[in-house]
Design a protein around this motif. Structure first.
Motif, PDB file in Angstrom:
ATOM      1  N   LYS A 211      46.711  38.039  57.384  1.00  0.00           N
ATOM      2  CA  LYS A 211      45.483  37.259  57.245  1.00  0.00           C
ATOM      3  C   LYS A 211      44.569  37.624  58.407  1.00  0.00           C
ATOM      4  N   PRO A 212      43.745  38.666  58.226  1.00  0.00           N
ATOM      5  CA  PRO A 212      42.900  39.175  59.307  1.00  0.00           C
ATOM      6  C   PRO A 212      42.135  38.089  60.065  1.00  0.00           C
ATOM      7  N   GLY A 213      42.249  38.144  61.397  1.00  0.00           N
ATOM      8  CA  GLY A 213      41.508  37.231  62.252  1.00  0.00           C
ATOM      9  C   GLY A 213      42.064  35.833  62.348  1.00  0.00           C
ATOM     10  N   SER A 214      43.143  35.536  61.619  1.00  0.00           N
ATOM     11  CA  SER A 214      43.647  34.158  61.564  1.00  0.00           C
ATOM     12  C   SER A 214      44.220  33.670  62.890  1.00  0.00           C
ATOM     13  N   GLN A 215      44.639  34.580  63.744  1.00  0.00           N
ATOM     14  CA  GLN A 215      45.231  34.169  65.026  1.00  0.00           C
ATOM     15  C   GLN A 215      44.320  34.469  66.207  1.00  0.00           C
ATOM     16  N   LYS A 216      43.117  34.931  65.928  1.00  0.00           N
ATOM     17  CA  LYS A 216      42.221  35.395  66.979  1.00  0.00           C
ATOM     18  C   LYS A 216      41.997  34.381  68.097  1.00  0.00           C
ATOM     19  N   ASP A 217      41.816  33.145  67.768  1.00  0.00           N
ATOM     20  CA  ASP A 217      41.506  32.122  68.778  1.00  0.00           C
ATOM     21  C   ASP A 217      42.675  31.180  69.056  1.00  0.00           C
ATOM     22  N   VAL A 218      43.856  31.570  68.608  1.00  0.00           N
ATOM     23  CA  VAL A 218      45.048  30.743  68.824  1.00  0.00           C
ATOM     24  C   VAL A 218      45.817  31.272  70.037  1.00  0.00           C
ATOM     25  N   ILE A 219      46.017  30.432  71.015  1.00  0.00           N
ATOM     26  CA  ILE A 219      46.694  30.857  72.245  1.00  0.00           C
ATOM     27  C   ILE A 219      48.191  31.001  71.998  1.00  0.00           C
ATOM     28  N   PRO A 220      48.772  32.159  72.302  1.00  0.00           N
ATOM     29  CA  PRO A 220      50.224  32.343  72.146  1.00  0.00           C
ATOM     30  C   PRO A 220      50.983  31.367  73.039  1.00  0.00           C
ATOM     31  N   PRO A 221      52.168  30.936  72.633  1.00  0.00           N
ATOM     32  CA  PRO A 221      52.921  29.960  73.422  1.00  0.00           C
ATOM     33  C   PRO A 221      53.449  30.506  74.742  1.00  0.00           C
ATOM     34  N   VAL A 222      53.580  31.827  74.831  1.00  0.00           N
ATOM     35  CA  VAL A 222      54.125  32.434  76.046  1.00  0.00           C
ATOM     36  C   VAL A 222      53.269  33.609  76.494  1.00  0.00           C
ATOM     37  N   SER A 223      52.896  33.615  77.771  1.00  0.00           N
ATOM     38  CA  SER A 223      52.205  34.758  78.356  1.00  0.00           C
ATOM     39  C   SER A 223      52.713  34.917  79.787  1.00  0.00           C
ATOM     40  N   TYR A 224      52.370  36.046  80.405  1.00  0.00           N
ATOM     41  CA  TYR A 224      52.912  36.349  81.733  1.00  0.00           C
ATOM     42  C   TYR A 224      51.813  36.778  82.693  1.00  0.00           C
ATOM     43  N   ASP A 225      51.935  36.326  83.925  1.00  0.00           N
ATOM     44  CA  ASP A 225      51.058  36.774  84.987  1.00  0.00           C
ATOM     45  C   ASP A 225      51.654  38.071  85.537  1.00  0.00           C
ATOM     46  N   THR A 226      51.041  39.182  85.248  1.00  0.00           N
ATOM     47  CA  THR A 226      51.580  40.481  85.664  1.00  0.00           C
ATOM     48  C   THR A 226      50.759  41.111  86.779  1.00  0.00           C
ATOM     49  N   SER A 227      50.046  40.298  87.519  1.00  0.00           N
ATOM     50  CA  SER A 227      49.203  40.821  88.595  1.00  0.00           C
ATOM     51  C   SER A 227      50.025  41.541  89.657  1.00  0.00           C
ATOM     52  N   LYS A 228      51.271  41.120  89.842  1.00  0.00           N
ATOM     53  CA  LYS A 228      52.111  41.780  90.836  1.00  0.00           C
ATOM     54  C   LYS A 228      52.395  43.227  90.445  1.00  0.00           C
ATOM     55  N   SER A 229      52.583  43.469  89.148  1.00  0.00           N
ATOM     56  CA  SER A 229      52.858  44.835  88.706  1.00  0.00           C
ATOM     57  C   SER A 229      51.668  45.751  88.970  1.00  0.00           C
ATOM     58  N   VAL A 230      50.468  45.206  88.864  1.00  0.00           N
ATOM     59  CA  VAL A 230      49.259  45.986  89.138  1.00  0.00           C
ATOM     60  C   VAL A 230      49.080  46.183  90.634  1.00  0.00           C
ATOM     61  N   ARG A 231      49.287  45.115  91.389  1.00  0.00           N
ATOM     62  CA  ARG A 231      49.081  45.158  92.833  1.00  0.00           C
ATOM     63  C   ARG A 231      50.096  46.047  93.542  1.00  0.00           C
ATOM     64  N   ILE A 232      51.359  45.912  93.201  1.00  0.00           N
ATOM     65  CA  ILE A 232      52.409  46.643  93.913  1.00  0.00           C
ATOM     66  C   ILE A 232      52.701  48.007  93.287  1.00  0.00           C
ATOM     67  N   LEU A 233      52.757  48.054  91.970  1.00  0.00           N
ATOM     68  CA  LEU A 233      53.157  49.292  91.300  1.00  0.00           C
ATOM     69  C   LEU A 233      51.983  50.102  90.761  1.00  0.00           C
ATOM     70  N   GLY A 234      50.787  49.509  90.790  1.00  0.00           N
ATOM     71  CA  GLY A 234      49.623  50.230  90.291  1.00  0.00           C
ATOM     72  C   GLY A 234      49.662  50.460  88.795  1.00  0.00           C
ATOM     73  N   MET A 235      50.300  49.544  88.060  1.00  0.00           N
ATOM     74  CA  MET A 235      50.435  49.710  86.620  1.00  0.00           C
ATOM     75  C   MET A 235      49.070  49.739  85.925  1.00  0.00           C
ATOM     76  N   GLU A 236      48.914  50.645  84.987  1.00  0.00           N
ATOM     77  CA  GLU A 236      47.750  50.710  84.124  1.00  0.00           C
ATOM     78  C   GLU A 236      48.260  50.646  82.687  1.00  0.00           C
ATOM     79  N   TYR A 237      47.994  49.538  82.023  1.00  0.00           N
ATOM     80  CA  TYR A 237      48.552  49.306  80.691  1.00  0.00           C
ATOM     81  C   TYR A 237      47.651  49.846  79.586  1.00  0.00           C
ATOM     82  N   ARG A 238      48.285  50.382  78.537  1.00  0.00           N
ATOM     83  CA  ARG A 238      47.549  50.763  77.345  1.00  0.00           C
ATOM     84  C   ARG A 238      47.189  49.504  76.563  1.00  0.00           C
TER      85      ARG A 238
END
Length: 305
Positions: free
Chosen positions: A260-287
């Motif tokens: 159902k295209p777009g049906s979840q666009k504005d629905v917040i997923p129940p789980v997400s992660y703060d990955t700022s440490k991976s960017v700060r320490i490891l320099g991660m660049e995600y696709r």
């Protein structure tokens, strides 16, 4: 301590970005040998490939000779730079003693991942004993080991809440552990698995605290990551988001579901992660999701699926 988890960045890039590109090490280290446990697993195969492509020799540990046949064929072009060693039972004391000899680094990925266990111990025991056993073998027999990377999972971080949550490296899934301890064989398969990852990772941290003074290696891939718990994850999503990210050219093909295209666009997923440490320490660049979806579709088309 580096504990990579699932990432939209893609496993080859994850390993390359963490272990190779972002780490300045001596040339002699780059020519070393790495032990990869559970080498026939999905994640581990990409880990092996990344190391080989960047000049390392790799010793892949598998449970049986049969599981090593595919790997030997897959990495045939690397000749003697790739070898397979059998470790039939990772719960056995000293299981990795021979495997760790002569290697400069270890990537421990082996851990049970299935929902067929009748008794929770079928998941907990190999996860915990396999992890601690690897560290102990490295302590006693891995005289050349300089670095060890243990892959955990966000299963060891998240827990169920009635409202959407953003988890960090400070969080632990003690909820799953408590559920399994309380419900035993009646505990859900999901909680059994999550408890196995939580207890295995805690056991690894406890091991380093107990034996820290006597260890000649560390659980890190760069100095700033030493003693750190790091989440690797691109973003939270619904499965519909992947269908929406499918390239426009493929959306007209009936073999690709649209949901159902777009049906979840504005629905917040129940789980997400703060990955700022991976960017700060490891320099991660995600696709991003669009790039990953495009690559998946292109791969399907090339294979004629």
């Amino acid at each position: 301590m580096l504990l990579p988890t699932t990432s939209s960045h893609g496993y080859p890039g994850l390993i390359e970005g963490v272990v190779i590109k972002d780490v300045k090490v001596k040339a002699s280290y780059l020519k070393g040998k790495v032990l990869v446990s559970g080498a026939n697993g999905f994640l581990a195969v990409w880990v092996v490939r990344a190391f080989l492509e960047n000049g390392y020799s790799v010793r892949g540990a598998v449970r049986s000779a049969d599981k090593g046949v595919h790997l030997s064929k897959l990495f045939k072009e690397y000749g003697e730079k790739f070898e397979v060693v059998e470790v039939p039972d990772i719960t056995k004391e000293g299981a990795f003693d021979e495997a760790v000899k002569g290697v400069d680094a270890i990537a421990h990925t082996a851990s049970p991942y299935h929902f067929k266990a009748d008794d929770p111990a079928e998941l907990l025991e190999p996860a915990i004993k396999g992890t601690v056993g690897m560290l102990d073998s490295a302590r006693r027999c891995g005289t050349a080991v300089k670095r060890i990377v243990v892959t955990s999972s966000t299963a060891a971080v998240l827990h169920d809440e009635p409202t959407p949550q953003t988890f960090t490296e400070a969080d632990w899934d003690d909820q799953a552990v408590e559920n399994v301890q309380r419900d035993g064989r009646n505990a859900s398969n999901v909680h059994r698995y999550r408890a196995s990852k939580t207890l295995a990772e805690r056991a690894a941290w406890d091991f380093t605290k107990t034996h820290g003074a006597s260890l000649t290696w560390d659980l890190a891939t760069k100095e700033a990551a030493g003693g750190e718990r790091i989440i690797i994850s691109r973003e939270a999503f619904w499965w519909q988001d992947w269908l929406d990210a499918t390239p426009e050219a493929a959306k007209s093909n009936p073999k690709y579901q649209k949901g159902k295209p777009g049906s979840q666009k504005d629905v917040i997923p129940p789980v997400s992660y703060d990955t700022s440490k991976s960017v700060r320490i490891l320099g991660m660049e995600y696709r991003d999701m669009e790039e990953t979806a495009r690559d998946v579709v292109n791969d399907y088309e090339e294979r004629g699926w």
